[in-house]
Write a protein that holds these residues in place. Sequence first.
Motif, PDB file in Angstrom:
ATOM      1  N   ALA A 132     -26.352 -14.551  49.726  1.00 46.46           N
ATOM      2  CA  ALA A 132     -27.086 -13.558  48.935  1.00 46.46           C
ATOM      3  C   ALA A 132     -26.660 -12.150  49.318  1.00 46.46           C
ATOM      4  CB  ALA A 132     -28.595 -13.735  49.142  1.00 46.46           C
ATOM      5  N   GLU A 133     -26.520 -11.900  50.611  1.00 44.35           N
ATOM      6  CA  GLU A 133     -26.088 -10.579  51.078  1.00 44.35           C
ATOM      7  C   GLU A 133     -24.676 -10.265  50.570  1.00 44.35           C
ATOM      8  OE1 GLU A 133     -25.987  -7.986  55.214  1.00 44.35           O
ATOM      9  OE2 GLU A 133     -26.025 -10.176  55.346  1.00 44.35           O
ATOM     10  N   GLN A 134     -23.786 -11.239  50.660  1.00 44.06           N
ATOM     11  CA  GLN A 134     -22.409 -11.026  50.190  1.00 44.06           C
ATOM     12  C   GLN A 134     -22.371 -10.729  48.695  1.00 44.06           C
ATOM     13  OE1 GLN A 134     -20.555 -14.682  51.393  1.00 44.06           O
ATOM     14  NE2 GLN A 134     -20.296 -14.030  53.511  1.00 44.06           N
ATOM     15  N   GLN A 135     -23.124 -11.492  47.917  1.00 41.20           N
ATOM     16  CA  GLN A 135     -23.131 -11.282  46.464  1.00 41.20           C
ATOM     17  C   GLN A 135     -23.737  -9.926  46.108  1.00 41.20           C
ATOM     18  OE1 GLN A 135     -21.531 -13.184  44.201  1.00 41.20           O
ATOM     19  NE2 GLN A 135     -20.831 -14.197  46.058  1.00 41.20           N
ATOM     20  N   ASN A 145     -24.009  -2.355  33.520  1.00 37.73           N
ATOM     21  CA  ASN A 145     -25.418  -1.995  33.665  1.00 37.73           C
ATOM     22  C   ASN A 145     -26.328  -3.216  33.710  1.00 37.73           C
ATOM     23  OD1 ASN A 145     -25.199   0.847  33.761  1.00 37.73           O
ATOM     24  ND2 ASN A 145     -24.757   0.866  31.568  1.00 37.73           N
ATOM     25  N   SER A 146     -25.754  -4.403  33.771  1.00 39.02           N
ATOM     26  CA  SER A 146     -26.523  -5.644  33.796  1.00 39.02           C
ATOM     27  C   SER A 146     -27.312  -5.760  35.099  1.00 39.02           C
ATOM     28  CB  SER A 146     -25.572  -6.831  33.651  1.00 39.02           C
ATOM     29  OG  SER A 146     -26.284  -8.037  33.709  1.00 39.02           O
ATOM     30  N   GLU A 147     -28.450  -6.435  35.063  1.00 35.87           N
ATOM     31  CA  GLU A 147     -29.343  -6.508  36.218  1.00 35.87           C
ATOM     32  C   GLU A 147     -29.006  -7.627  37.208  1.00 35.87           C
ATOM     33  OE1 GLU A 147     -33.487  -6.693  35.206  1.00 35.87           O
ATOM     34  OE2 GLU A 147     -33.394  -4.908  33.970  1.00 35.87           O
ATOM     35  N   LYS A 148     -28.371  -8.683  36.771  1.00 34.99           N
ATOM     36  CA  LYS A 148     -28.188  -9.874  37.611  1.00 34.99           C
ATOM     37  C   LYS A 148     -27.385  -9.585  38.876  1.00 34.99           C
ATOM     38  CE  LYS A 148     -25.771 -14.251  37.748  1.00 34.99           C
ATOM     39  NZ  LYS A 148     -24.706 -15.004  37.113  1.00 34.99           N
ATOM     40  N   ILE A 149     -27.984  -9.994  40.023  1.00 32.05           N
ATOM     41  CA  ILE A 149     -27.258  -9.965  41.292  1.00 32.05           C
ATOM     42  C   ILE A 149     -26.725 -11.371  41.552  1.00 32.05           C
ATOM     43  CG2 ILE A 149     -27.308  -9.465  43.747  1.00 32.05           C
ATOM     44  CD1 ILE A 149     -29.808  -7.767  43.270  1.00 32.05           C
ATOM     45  N   PHE A 150     -27.642 -12.332  41.653  1.00 32.26           N
ATOM     46  CA  PHE A 150     -27.271 -13.734  41.850  1.00 32.26           C
ATOM     47  C   PHE A 150     -28.453 -14.612  41.467  1.00 32.26           C
ATOM     48  CE2 PHE A 150     -29.115 -12.299  45.823  1.00 32.26           C
ATOM     49  CZ  PHE A 150     -29.986 -13.316  46.153  1.00 32.26           C
ATOM     50  N   ASN A 151     -28.154 -15.891  41.239  1.00 34.43           N
ATOM     51  CA  ASN A 151     -29.180 -16.887  40.972  1.00 34.43           C
ATOM     52  C   ASN A 151     -29.066 -17.970  42.027  1.00 34.43           C
ATOM     53  OD1 ASN A 151     -29.608 -15.452  38.623  1.00 34.43           O
ATOM     54  ND2 ASN A 151     -28.554 -16.919  37.318  1.00 34.43           N
ATOM     55  N   ILE A 152     -30.183 -18.560  42.386  1.00 36.52           N
ATOM     56  CA  ILE A 152     -30.171 -19.779  43.187  1.00 36.52           C
ATOM     57  C   ILE A 152     -30.425 -20.908  42.206  1.00 36.52           C
ATOM     58  CG2 ILE A 152     -31.316 -21.113  44.983  1.00 36.52           C
ATOM     59  CD1 ILE A 152     -31.974 -18.511  46.405  1.00 36.52           C
ATOM     60  N   TYR A 153     -29.522 -21.871  42.196  1.00 39.52           N
ATOM     61  CA  TYR A 153     -29.671 -22.961  41.240  1.00 39.52           C
ATOM     62  C   TYR A 153     -29.374 -24.303  41.884  1.00 39.52           C
ATOM     63  CZ  TYR A 153     -24.578 -23.127  40.661  1.00 39.52           C
ATOM     64  OH  TYR A 153     -23.233 -23.266  40.878  1.00 39.52           O
ATOM     65  N   ASP A 154     -29.877 -25.348  41.229  1.00 36.97           N
ATOM     66  CA  ASP A 154     -29.641 -26.724  41.636  1.00 36.97           C
ATOM     67  C   ASP A 154     -28.372 -27.159  40.920  1.00 36.97           C
ATOM     68  OD1 ASP A 154     -29.598 -29.580  41.639  1.00 36.97           O
ATOM     69  OD2 ASP A 154     -31.744 -29.594  42.109  1.00 36.97           O
ATOM     70  N   PHE A 163     -32.345 -13.303  41.006  1.00 40.65           N
ATOM     71  CA  PHE A 163     -32.532 -12.012  41.663  1.00 40.65           C
ATOM     72  C   PHE A 163     -31.817 -10.937  40.858  1.00 40.65           C
ATOM     73  CE2 PHE A 163     -33.373 -14.993  45.023  1.00 40.65           C
ATOM     74  CZ  PHE A 163     -34.411 -14.404  45.724  1.00 40.65           C
ATOM     75  N   HIS A 164     -32.541  -9.845  40.584  1.00 37.64           N
ATOM     76  CA  HIS A 164     -32.017  -8.756  39.757  1.00 37.64           C
ATOM     77  C   HIS A 164     -32.232  -7.406  40.432  1.00 37.64           C
ATOM     78  CE1 HIS A 164     -32.680 -11.236  35.794  1.00 37.64           C
ATOM     79  NE2 HIS A 164     -31.667 -11.672  36.519  1.00 37.64           N
ATOM     80  N   VAL A 165     -31.475  -6.430  39.981  1.00 37.59           N
ATOM     81  CA  VAL A 165     -31.697  -5.043  40.362  1.00 37.59           C
ATOM     82  C   VAL A 165     -31.575  -4.201  39.094  1.00 37.59           C
ATOM     83  CG1 VAL A 165     -29.284  -4.679  41.046  1.00 37.59           C
ATOM     84  CG2 VAL A 165     -31.065  -3.135  41.900  1.00 37.59           C
ATOM     85  N   ARG A 166     -32.547  -3.340  38.891  1.00 35.36           N
ATOM     86  CA  ARG A 166     -32.580  -2.498  37.689  1.00 35.36           C
ATOM     87  C   ARG A 166     -32.516  -1.043  38.114  1.00 35.36           C
ATOM     88  NH1 ARG A 166     -37.674  -3.757  35.293  1.00 35.36           N
ATOM     89  NH2 ARG A 166     -38.516  -2.148  36.632  1.00 35.36           N
ATOM     90  N   LYS A 167     -31.844  -0.242  37.319  1.00 39.28           N
ATOM     91  CA  LYS A 167     -31.807   1.204  37.565  1.00 39.28           C
ATOM     92  C   LYS A 167     -32.987   1.820  36.824  1.00 39.28           C
ATOM     93  CE  LYS A 167     -26.769   1.260  37.682  1.00 39.28           C
ATOM     94  NZ  LYS A 167     -25.548   1.708  37.006  1.00 39.28           N
ATOM     95  N   ASP A 168     -33.934   2.367  37.581  1.00 42.92           N
ATOM     96  CA  ASP A 168     -35.094   3.034  36.987  1.00 42.92           C
ATOM     97  C   ASP A 168     -34.888   4.544  37.063  1.00 42.92           C
ATOM     98  OD1 ASP A 168     -36.391   0.667  36.442  1.00 42.92           O
ATOM     99  OD2 ASP A 168     -37.660   0.723  38.234  1.00 42.92           O
ATOM    100  N   HIS A 169     -35.425   5.244  36.051  1.00 45.15           N
ATOM    101  CA  HIS A 169     -35.328   6.701  36.036  1.00 45.15           C
ATOM    102  C   HIS A 169     -36.671   7.295  35.592  1.00 45.15           C
ATOM    103  CE1 HIS A 169     -33.405  10.583  34.342  1.00 45.15           C
ATOM    104  NE2 HIS A 169     -33.670  10.712  35.623  1.00 45.15           N
ATOM    105  N   PRO A 170     -37.646   7.300  36.525  1.00 39.97           N
ATOM    106  CA  PRO A 170     -38.930   7.909  36.177  1.00 39.97           C
ATOM    107  C   PRO A 170     -38.737   9.421  35.965  1.00 39.97           C
ATOM    108  CG  PRO A 170     -39.083   6.657  38.234  1.00 39.97           C
ATOM    109  CD  PRO A 170     -37.645   6.728  37.855  1.00 39.97           C
ATOM    110  N   PRO A 171     -39.499  10.023  35.062  1.00 35.99           N
ATOM    111  CA  PRO A 171     -39.341  11.462  34.797  1.00 35.99           C
ATOM    112  C   PRO A 171     -39.525  12.300  36.068  1.00 35.99           C
ATOM    113  CG  PRO A 171     -40.849  10.465  33.216  1.00 35.99           C
ATOM    114  CD  PRO A 171     -40.525   9.419  34.232  1.00 35.99           C
ATOM    115  N   GLN A 172     -38.639  13.240  36.261  1.00 33.66           N
ATOM    116  CA  GLN A 172     -38.694  14.194  37.367  1.00 33.66           C
ATOM    117  C   GLN A 172     -38.541  13.561  38.755  1.00 33.66           C
ATOM    118  OE1 GLN A 172     -38.938  17.533  36.590  1.00 33.66           O
ATOM    119  NE2 GLN A 172     -38.962  16.919  34.433  1.00 33.66           N
TER     120      GLN A 172
END
Length: 190
Positions: free
Chosen positions: A68-71, A125-134, A144-153
């Motif tokens: 997970a850390e490597q991905q 700009n896609s959110e996917k970092i990695f998935n754990i799957y069978d 697991f995802h990461v999104r770029k948020d931009h709250p005002p100010q």
Amino acid sequence: MPKWLQKSFVVLITILTFGLISPSHILLNDVSAEKAEKRDALESESSKLLLENQIDKTDIVKQLVTEAEQQSYIKFGSRIKPVIEDEFRDIILPEIEKVIEVVASNYPEEDLSRLTITEIPSGGNSEKIFNIYDHVKKQDIIRFHVRKDHPPQEGYWFNFHYHTFEDQFQGHHHLGSIYWDKNTPPQWMS
């Protein structure tokens, strides 16, 4: 003793005694004893292999966390990684490890070795970092995802979260956020 030799003895003794004595039960006992010995040897070998192939749950969790850390670092790329690597390791990675531990404890122990991590995170700009799957069922367990948020100010933040199969990946489970800067962050994997 070879089968052809056993059969020859049975026929020879039957002919010599005019069929009054059939030695087949004596020879069959020898054959069944040999089969029992072979079966016992095979069973002990298979039980040894089973013990050797059993993987401890903590080993699986450690392996998944390492991957997970490597991905994640691949996802961040060479421009984002140096800026957020320390905070990611201190804040987000322990949370990811907790989630993986929960998944491992809730997953059937005999099926744990089937869990793997996807190998290619999404760029741009896609959110996917990695998935754990069978990998046997070909089914995602957690994403697991990461999104770029931009709250005002407030500038830009990286919002780390995950989704689970239990609610058809609809729920948004927060792991933590890392501040970037007032300037727009680069694309993932750049």
